[in-house]
Design a protein around this motif. Structure first.
Motif, PDB file in Angstrom:
ATOM      1  N   PRO A 156       0.614  -1.276  -0.028  1.00 50.55           N
ATOM      2  CA  PRO A 156       0.078   0.026   0.034  1.00 50.55           C
ATOM      3  C   PRO A 156       0.815   1.154   0.063  1.00 50.55           C
ATOM      4  O   PRO A 156       0.361   2.225  -0.746  1.00 50.55           O
ATOM      5  N   ASN A 157       2.097   1.335   0.611  1.00 44.98           N
ATOM      6  CA  ASN A 157       2.670   2.623   0.763  1.00 44.98           C
ATOM      7  C   ASN A 157       3.370   3.026  -0.396  1.00 44.98           C
ATOM      8  O   ASN A 157       3.909   4.147  -0.713  1.00 44.98           O
ATOM      9  N   MET A 158       3.263   2.056  -1.648  1.00 49.00           N
ATOM     10  CA  MET A 158       3.677   2.626  -3.120  1.00 49.00           C
ATOM     11  C   MET A 158       2.739   3.043  -3.771  1.00 49.00           C
ATOM     12  O   MET A 158       2.897   4.166  -4.312  1.00 49.00           O
ATOM     13  N   TRP A 159       1.372   2.727  -3.405  1.00 51.66           N
ATOM     14  CA  TRP A 159       0.547   3.541  -4.172  1.00 51.66           C
ATOM     15  C   TRP A 159      -0.833   4.303  -3.602  1.00 51.66           C
ATOM     16  O   TRP A 159      -1.617   4.577  -3.880  1.00 51.66           O
ATOM     17  N   ILE A 176       8.070   8.922  -6.273  1.00 54.15           N
ATOM     18  CA  ILE A 176       8.170   7.557  -6.274  1.00 54.15           C
ATOM     19  C   ILE A 176       8.936   6.948  -7.471  1.00 54.15           C
ATOM     20  O   ILE A 176       9.801   6.502  -7.590  1.00 54.15           O
ATOM     21  N   LEU A 177       8.192   7.451  -8.706  1.00 55.43           N
ATOM     22  CA  LEU A 177       8.541   7.365  -9.937  1.00 55.43           C
ATOM     23  C   LEU A 177      10.167   7.730 -10.274  1.00 55.43           C
ATOM     24  O   LEU A 177      11.003   6.924 -10.846  1.00 55.43           O
ATOM     25  N   ALA A 178      10.373   8.931  -9.760  1.00 55.31           N
ATOM     26  CA  ALA A 178      11.707   9.609 -10.032  1.00 55.31           C
ATOM     27  C   ALA A 178      12.643   8.968  -9.253  1.00 55.31           C
ATOM     28  O   ALA A 178      13.807   8.749  -9.659  1.00 55.31           O
ATOM     29  N   THR A 179      12.563   8.531  -7.987  1.00 56.17           N
ATOM     30  CA  THR A 179      13.415   7.856  -7.398  1.00 56.17           C
ATOM     31  C   THR A 179      13.591   6.781  -7.738  1.00 56.17           C
ATOM     32  O   THR A 179      14.954   6.170  -7.689  1.00 56.17           O
ATOM     33  N   ALA A 180      12.787   5.791  -8.194  1.00 55.94           N
ATOM     34  CA  ALA A 180      12.994   4.592  -9.001  1.00 55.94           C
ATOM     35  C   ALA A 180      13.878   4.725 -10.046  1.00 55.94           C
ATOM     36  O   ALA A 180      14.841   3.975 -10.378  1.00 55.94           O
ATOM     37  N   LEU A 181      13.678   5.678 -10.868  1.00 54.34           N
ATOM     38  CA  LEU A 181      14.543   5.947 -12.096  1.00 54.34           C
ATOM     39  C   LEU A 181      15.830   6.414 -11.671  1.00 54.34           C
ATOM     40  O   LEU A 181      16.804   6.010 -12.407  1.00 54.34           O
ATOM     41  N   MET A 182      15.975   6.947 -10.697  1.00 50.63           N
ATOM     42  CA  MET A 182      17.226   7.705 -10.279  1.00 50.63           C
ATOM     43  C   MET A 182      18.082   6.658  -9.727  1.00 50.63           C
ATOM     44  O   MET A 182      19.281   6.155 -10.318  1.00 50.63           O
ATOM     45  N   LEU A 183      17.596   5.319  -8.996  1.00 53.78           N
ATOM     46  CA  LEU A 183      18.418   4.402  -8.549  1.00 53.78           C
ATOM     47  C   LEU A 183      18.809   3.435  -9.729  1.00 53.78           C
ATOM     48  O   LEU A 183      19.741   2.766  -9.684  1.00 53.78           O
ATOM     49  N   GLN A 193      18.301   7.421   0.036  1.00 54.19           N
ATOM     50  CA  GLN A 193      16.694   7.984   0.528  1.00 54.19           C
ATOM     51  C   GLN A 193      16.589   7.504   1.885  1.00 54.19           C
ATOM     52  O   GLN A 193      16.038   8.516   2.300  1.00 54.19           O
ATOM     53  N   PRO A 194      16.888   6.565   2.577  1.00 55.02           N
ATOM     54  CA  PRO A 194      16.407   6.344   3.893  1.00 55.02           C
ATOM     55  C   PRO A 194      17.181   7.577   4.805  1.00 55.02           C
ATOM     56  O   PRO A 194      16.780   8.107   5.795  1.00 55.02           O
ATOM     57  N   LEU A 195      18.689   7.632   4.319  1.00 53.41           N
ATOM     58  CA  LEU A 195      19.258   8.828   5.008  1.00 53.41           C
ATOM     59  C   LEU A 195      18.552  10.086   4.985  1.00 53.41           C
ATOM     60  O   LEU A 195      18.435  10.945   5.940  1.00 53.41           O
ATOM     61  N   LEU A 196      18.080  10.350   3.709  1.00 55.67           N
ATOM     62  CA  LEU A 196      17.367  11.613   3.532  1.00 55.67           C
ATOM     63  C   LEU A 196      16.267  11.717   4.099  1.00 55.67           C
ATOM     64  O   LEU A 196      15.665  12.955   4.774  1.00 55.67           O
ATOM     65  N   VAL A 197      15.426  10.672   4.097  1.00 59.72           N
ATOM     66  CA  VAL A 197      14.151  10.653   5.159  1.00 59.72           C
ATOM     67  C   VAL A 197      14.367  10.884   6.376  1.00 59.72           C
ATOM     68  O   VAL A 197      13.568  11.827   6.945  1.00 59.72           O
ATOM     69  N   THR A 198      15.342  10.228   6.917  1.00 58.12           N
ATOM     70  CA  THR A 198      15.547  10.689   8.407  1.00 58.12           C
ATOM     71  C   THR A 198      16.052  12.026   8.618  1.00 58.12           C
ATOM     72  O   THR A 198      15.318  12.539   9.523  1.00 58.12           O
ATOM     73  N   VAL A 199      16.929  12.583   8.019  1.00 64.13           N
ATOM     74  CA  VAL A 199      17.188  13.859   8.217  1.00 64.13           C
ATOM     75  C   VAL A 199      16.086  14.947   7.977  1.00 64.13           C
ATOM     76  O   VAL A 199      16.015  15.989   8.575  1.00 64.13           O
ATOM     77  N   ALA A 240      12.105   6.263   0.336  1.00 66.03           N
ATOM     78  CA  ALA A 240      12.661   5.220   0.817  1.00 66.03           C
ATOM     79  C   ALA A 240      11.899   3.954   0.464  1.00 66.03           C
ATOM     80  O   ALA A 240      12.362   2.543   0.673  1.00 66.03           O
ATOM     81  N   GLU A 241      10.573   3.921   0.326  1.00 63.68           N
ATOM     82  CA  GLU A 241       9.561   2.813  -0.139  1.00 63.68           C
ATOM     83  C   GLU A 241      10.293   2.060  -1.254  1.00 63.68           C
ATOM     84  O   GLU A 241      10.135   0.709  -1.221  1.00 63.68           O
ATOM     85  N   VAL A 242      10.919   2.648  -2.190  1.00 60.78           N
ATOM     86  CA  VAL A 242      11.454   1.846  -3.381  1.00 60.78           C
ATOM     87  C   VAL A 242      12.574   1.095  -2.609  1.00 60.78           C
ATOM     88  O   VAL A 242      12.584  -0.054  -3.281  1.00 60.78           O
ATOM     89  N   THR A 243      13.423   1.691  -1.967  1.00 61.46           N
ATOM     90  CA  THR A 243      14.461   0.754  -1.259  1.00 61.46           C
ATOM     91  C   THR A 243      13.870  -0.484  -0.704  1.00 61.46           C
ATOM     92  O   THR A 243      14.496  -1.574  -0.569  1.00 61.46           O
ATOM     93  N   ILE A 244      12.999  -0.129   0.164  1.00 65.33           N
ATOM     94  CA  ILE A 244      12.418  -1.489   0.862  1.00 65.33           C
ATOM     95  C   ILE A 244      11.887  -2.326   0.179  1.00 65.33           C
ATOM     96  O   ILE A 244      12.133  -3.661   0.379  1.00 65.33           O
ATOM     97  N   VAL A 245      11.124  -1.965  -0.951  1.00 60.80           N
ATOM     98  CA  VAL A 245      10.588  -3.027  -1.782  1.00 60.80           C
ATOM     99  C   VAL A 245      11.616  -3.810  -2.426  1.00 60.80           C
ATOM    100  O   VAL A 245      11.235  -5.182  -2.595  1.00 60.80           O
ATOM    101  N   VAL A 246      12.426  -3.162  -3.119  1.00 62.60           N
ATOM    102  CA  VAL A 246      13.512  -3.769  -3.714  1.00 62.60           C
ATOM    103  C   VAL A 246      14.698  -4.885  -2.990  1.00 62.60           C
ATOM    104  O   VAL A 246      14.604  -5.706  -3.463  1.00 62.60           O
TER     105      VAL A 246
END
Length: 368
Positions: free
Chosen positions: A55-58, A71-78, A306-312, A327-333
């Motif tokens: 759910p946290n993805m959509w 989220i789309l831009a983050t996935a593309l960036m990774l 991204q997790p680091l950026l989220v925390t900061v 960070a949800e992209v990192t969690i899923v992958v």
């Protein structure tokens, strides 16, 4: 983006939500390619399946805010980062910067990733001469300058105070720094009452740039006067964004205040509850996936950016689940990588010694 949809005639909230769902579906495909590049095609398919049901993805698609695009831009960036790690070239670094710039155009704190991620990504490529690495950094810097330049120049000419991106930072700080968010039910969260009397004397300047500066001064003054409480508050903010502090309360806050139930604020909380449980199920797998990737010799710092950026970001403002979108992209992958490793280990044939030991321990056929 929503303005463009409005021009095209898609001018109802429901119609625009459907377009956001299309973008979210594209994110699933990008996540699949990312999982494939990190591990195997099977892991890519598993990552896509998780992204489709997590759910946290959509859940953001119904909010009509920036997180779907982010989220789309983050996935593309990774994905572009790992392409660059395999084949560092000028074109690849431009793609990394373009994807990161798109993320920054939706969530401006992503600009920090140029220092946190792009700088070490380029400088660590020892196979490239220093001159070439400098060229790569220059190209990476040119993309956001070209993207933000026209908007920044436009802003500099229409406000009394310099504004590069937007006039919301001061108000954001003020909403998270008052007595209501330093203790009580909203500790580490935000409260719009922080912007009103009697918490503050609300700024009344007609120019938004001036008003935002006044909000910022109010917030900074409050933080200075309560510096001793900041460590507690910042820890609570980080705990909230990662659901380690008052997670049960986050269901009501996400559903009622943030409107993360797929509709307007106040809709049912069932969806955010399931999102919370799904997050708890995936996080251990995501951590295990990072360990697996590290043991395989893969570079994991792009996944940790991204997790680091989220925390900061949360520690500096307030802890809301929506800030965790990248960070949800990192969690899923990473969860998909862990599941792939588990499946591979379970399917691995037993060695001859293991088979012999098992045969010796079992009774012969026909004997009890």
């Amino acid at each position: 983006l929503l303005a463009a949809l409005d021009v095209l005639g898609i001018d109802t909230p429901q119609g625009q939500r459907l377009v956001m769902c299309v973008l979210g579906t594209v994110s699933i495909a990008v996540v699949a390619f990312l999982g494939r590049r990190l591990a195997t095609p099977t892991v890519g398919l598993v990552a896509a399946a998780i992204a489709a049901i997590y759910p946290n993805m959509w859940i953001n698609d119904g909010m009509l805010m920036v997180e779907t695009v982010f989220i789309l831009a983050t996935a593309l960036m990774l994905l572009c980062c790992y392409r660059y790690l395999e084949r560092p070239s000028r074109w690849e670094v431009v793609l990394v910067s373009a994807a990161l710039t798109a993320a920054a155009l939706t969530r401006p704190e992503s600009m920090l990733l140029f220092g946190i991620l792009v700088l070490p990504l380029v400088l660590a490529r020892r196979a490239l001469p220093w001159r070439e690495r400098i060229v790569h950094l220059a190209l990476a810097a040119a993309v956001p300058v070209l993207a933000f330049g026209p908007w920044a120049l436009y802003n500099l000419g229409r406000f009394d105070e310099p504004v590069l991106i937007s006039t919301g930072a001061g108000q954001t700080l003020a909403a998270g720094n008052c007595d209501l968010t330093y203790s009580g039910d909203h500790l580490g969260f935000y409260d719009t009452r922080c912007l009103l009397e009697p918490q503050i004397d609300p700024p009344t300047a007609p120019d938004l740039s001036v008003r935002d500066g006044q909000y910022r001064e109010i917030a900074l003054d409050y933080m200075s006067e309560h510096a001793g409480e900041l460590p507690k508050v910042m820890a609570a903010r980080a705990g909230r964004v990662w659901h380690l502090f008052r997670p049960g309360q986050s269901i009501g806050l996400d559903g009622f205040i943030e409107g993360r139930s797929g509709g307007p604020p106040g809709t049912t909380h069932e969806l955010v509850r399931e999102a919370l449980w799904a997050y708890y199920a995936l996080m251990p797998l995501a951590i295990a996936g990072l360990v697996v990737l590290r043991r395989r010799g893969a570079q994991i710092y792009p996944l940790l950016a991204q997790p680091l950026l989220v925390t900061v970001t949360a520690a500096g403002t307030f802890g809301i689940t929506r800030y965790r979108a990248g960070a949800e992209v990192t969690i899923v992958v990473c969860a998909a990588v862990a599941l792939g490793a588990i499946a591979t280990r379970m399917a691995r044939p037993r060695s001859d010694d293991e088979q012999h030991d098992r045969s010796a321990a079992e009774p012969a056929p026909g004997k009890a």
